[in-house]
Design an enzyme around this catalytic site. Sequence first.
Site, PDB file in Angstrom:
ATOM      1  N   ASP A 666      -2.314   8.382  -0.280  1.00  0.00           N
ATOM      2  CA  ASP A 666      -1.835   7.032  -0.009  1.00  0.00           C
ATOM      3  C   ASP A 666      -0.978   6.503  -1.165  1.00  0.00           C
ATOM      4  O   ASP A 666      -1.219   6.795  -2.332  1.00  0.00           O
ATOM      5  CB  ASP A 666      -3.045   6.113   0.192  1.00  0.00           C
ATOM      6  CG  ASP A 666      -2.644   4.702   0.554  1.00  0.00           C
ATOM      7  OD1 ASP A 666      -2.033   4.519   1.611  1.00  0.00           O
ATOM      8  OD2 ASP A 666      -2.949   3.786  -0.238  1.00  0.00           O
ATOM      9  N   GLU A 719       2.238   9.977   1.563  1.00  0.00           N
ATOM     10  CA  GLU A 719       2.780   8.757   2.153  1.00  0.00           C
ATOM     11  C   GLU A 719       3.754   8.195   1.112  1.00  0.00           C
ATOM     12  O   GLU A 719       3.378   7.420   0.235  1.00  0.00           O
ATOM     13  CB  GLU A 719       1.681   7.738   2.459  1.00  0.00           C
ATOM     14  CG  GLU A 719       2.218   6.518   3.198  1.00  0.00           C
ATOM     15  CD  GLU A 719       1.554   5.205   2.790  1.00  0.00           C
ATOM     16  OE1 GLU A 719       1.900   4.173   3.384  1.00  0.00           O
ATOM     17  OE2 GLU A 719       0.729   5.203   1.868  1.00  0.00           O
TER      18      GLU A 719
END
Length: 997
Positions: A666, A719
């Site tokens: 993330d 990401e």
Amino acid sequence: MTPRPESSGSRPKGTAGEKIPEQPTAAQKKSAAKKTSVPKQAAAKKATAPAKKAAAKKTPTAQPPATKATAKKAAPAKTTAKKAVEKKAVAKKAVEKKAVAKKAGAEKTTAKKAVAKKAGAEKTTATKAAAEKAAVAEAPATKAAAEKVAATKAAAKKTTAKKATAKKATAAKATATKAVAKKATAKKTVAKKATTTKAAATKATATKAAAAKTTGTKATAAKPPAKKAATKKAPAKKATTNKATAGKATAGSTTSAPAQTLPPEMEVAVSPAVGAADRERLLNGTHHNPHSVLGAHPAPGGIAFRAFRPYALSVTVVAGEVRAELDDDGEGFFSGLLPLREVPEYRLLVEYEGTVLDTEDAYRFLPTLGDLDLHLIGEGRHEQLWTALGAHPMTHQGVTGTRFAVWAPNALGVRVAGTFNFWDGTGHVMRSLGSSGVWELFLPDIGEGELYKFEITRPDGSKTLRADPMARRTEVPPATSSVITSSEYEWGDDAWLARRAEAPAHEAPFSVYEVHLPSWRPGLTYRQLAEQLPGYVKNLGFTHVELMPVAEHPFGGSWGYQVTGFYAPTARLGTPDDFRHLVDSLHRAGIGVLMDWVPAHFPRDDWALAEFDGRPLYEHADPLRAAHPDWGTLEFDYGRNEVRNFLVANALYWCEEFHIDGLRVDAVASMLYLDYSREPGQWTPNEHGGRENLDAVAFLQEMNATVYRRVPGVVTIAEESTAWDGVTRATHHKGPSGFGGLGFGLKWNMGWMHDSLEYMSHEPVHRKYHHHEMTFSMVYAYSENYVLPISHDEVVHGKRSLVSKMPGDWWQQRAGHRAYLGFMWAHPGKQLLFMGQEFAQGAEWSEAHGPDWWLLDPGYGAEAEHRGVRDLVRDLNTVYRATPALWRLDTDPAGFEWVVGDAADDNVLAFLRLDPEGTPILSVSNFAPVVRQDYRLGVPEDVPAWHETVNTDAARYGGSDVTNPHPVKPEAQPWHGRPASIRLTLPPLSTVWLRPA
């Protein structure tokens, strides 16, 4: 303390009435000397020179054998030999008892014995030194010396019960050196007697506290066995006696005897109580090495036992048959001195009000971490850090318990508090292991299920109670304690693990269903989810599930993205083994498991990682780099070895311990840029003046390289929302920017997602002005290995669900939703779809209630329409997995060809996907709400016919059922730059897939 056991002693001294053996002749002495054994010769050799010097000069320093005998009391055999030399030097006659009654000085008659008895006190002409220290040679001193000899023989357990015979005398004389034997022949009895007398007087002066082992002293040994009181007094002279012995050995012998350690019972007993300084530090929780104070330790007089047991009424040491109650020193400290030679195996009986606890002593154990562990931790290279730090039930030195270890280099002290000590860590002080910053303690009899935290004393002296950063299980939030755990789970996914590495992710079918476990089916546990989730995902045809962060997090509204327990699956849904069962069940169903992983930041909770030991530790010390501007969290200090190790090992932990098949990392962009979400002046450039976070780059490279090396078949997914070069390039391949690749396997294509959703949000009449938003992705489609994500982020916080993003009425919205999914599955790249979007849920997702499953209830009027969308997703996945052209060359330009990409006025996009053998599949999307009849498209001329395999407008999906039911044959009319073309009927707001018939 229990009293000391009485000494075994030796045979009582002989009396005046006993018969004294006759003195051997010189010839007998010489014969006995020749029969001396090798060890005794060695002992005699050390005494030869002093004996010669004593005979020639008659000086006080001429008789070391007696002193040497004192120094070597620990060796019974040598003691006997030296005492025999002593007897020979004095009187050349063995006495009846070599252990205690070494009657010195008497060579012929009992009268000589009496003379020798008085030698220590009556020989006033011995030497000047003897005269100066005459008081020492008084009868009391002589008695003390004799009693010490008796005690020594008791410790050595050298009992001689037989009378001294002529043979015994010969053996005793055999221990003397040849030089002494010659002296005996050459000297007359009177001279020997004088030498003996003077030597005895000199020996009496050599000791400063009546402990001289002189011939005269030995002569008094006819008294009863030494008493305990005398035994305790004698050790006070140890140091002086040893020093005198060493001096004499140097002066009178070419080979000096090494100093010997007295047995504990011969040493001066000292107080075993904990010293004031250590006591204060233990009470304050700031002692760095409690094991050096507490527990059992050799001490003068025996073994000192010390215990720190706050609130205890008494503490008793139990070692075999020995049972000793320790003295209560106050404030929870107990101590005692036992007359033992070695530290025994022992237990403690700790009495509290109303109960007695039989337990091991935590401070008798060696460290559970070795030098290699500490070295690897310091270098940031301990790839299985979770096996070294944290709480681990184990068997250590034959005892079951739990090992606690935590990294807190700035702490003044660390203690363990938990349910096992009523959350009072005062008595469980941890030790610091060198300069590693690691604190460790093994607590016996503590096992699984206990709650614990670390009580840390900060550099300013204040205290903080912290959850374990390496905890592998936690309490259910909002409770914050760590839980001792170990895994007993038996995996059944060997077949899955064996085949998952057959092809890299970017060259295999990869269709992902993203799930927020707590809300997918609210109220279900991991084990209950294992009964429902695998079947549902398998039925829809997805290859993988991606689980939003399952690592423990205090705030459910963060969806798991503000992690406090990086090594613990959230306890909201069950135990770690329960989570293992869920992963195992998915694998058995043929479904891979990805997990969202959050190494970018952590929350500021004062019981977690923030300023863990009173200083910035896991976060960067520079406030400009520590605070994350968007989320109010703290960023990790990727440049610190131990922090980097914490994160790299964490990635491995999930893959190795839970068989996770991939990590979706993330917020990578926030890690890569120093100026991420920061204004000028709010960030500091790197060493080259740039904005790249070089520490974060190095961390990501190391993490990826390590994971791929250690766990074949896994995939890491970034990401990352910027144009950073080389996110999915190998770490050792440098790009135009000069950096090696970050080493990820896949990257989320955030650009495609934003552009395509923006296009779909426009009214169809306006889409022709945004046509490039659907085609631009192909400009960079092969710069990285991409995943096309429709994730949770796109269906919350006012962004609306996917179907609700579509313009028009309800029918048009559902048609646009289906057309978009068909386009997405055909586009180069892998697919990811968040839960609820597979059946066109109209409402935004909420972690509070999850997907609107009631839309699929047969009793709901529009159920068929929602079920139709879900059926479409199933069919898209089925065809996708069976068609290599849709996934085999996702990262190779050879796998894609435009048919028409510029039909903006028509809102039409058409392209071919090809497999390595050139077998094509044709995808055509019509994003206008009108039917287009006989729409001509150029196609390869070598395909004889095309068959419609997917049509998102089919009636079974809830569409208008405008289809191409029959095979479509190409015509020889060139079109779109191709030699052949076909004519199709394009349904409104639809995507159609055609494959060679």
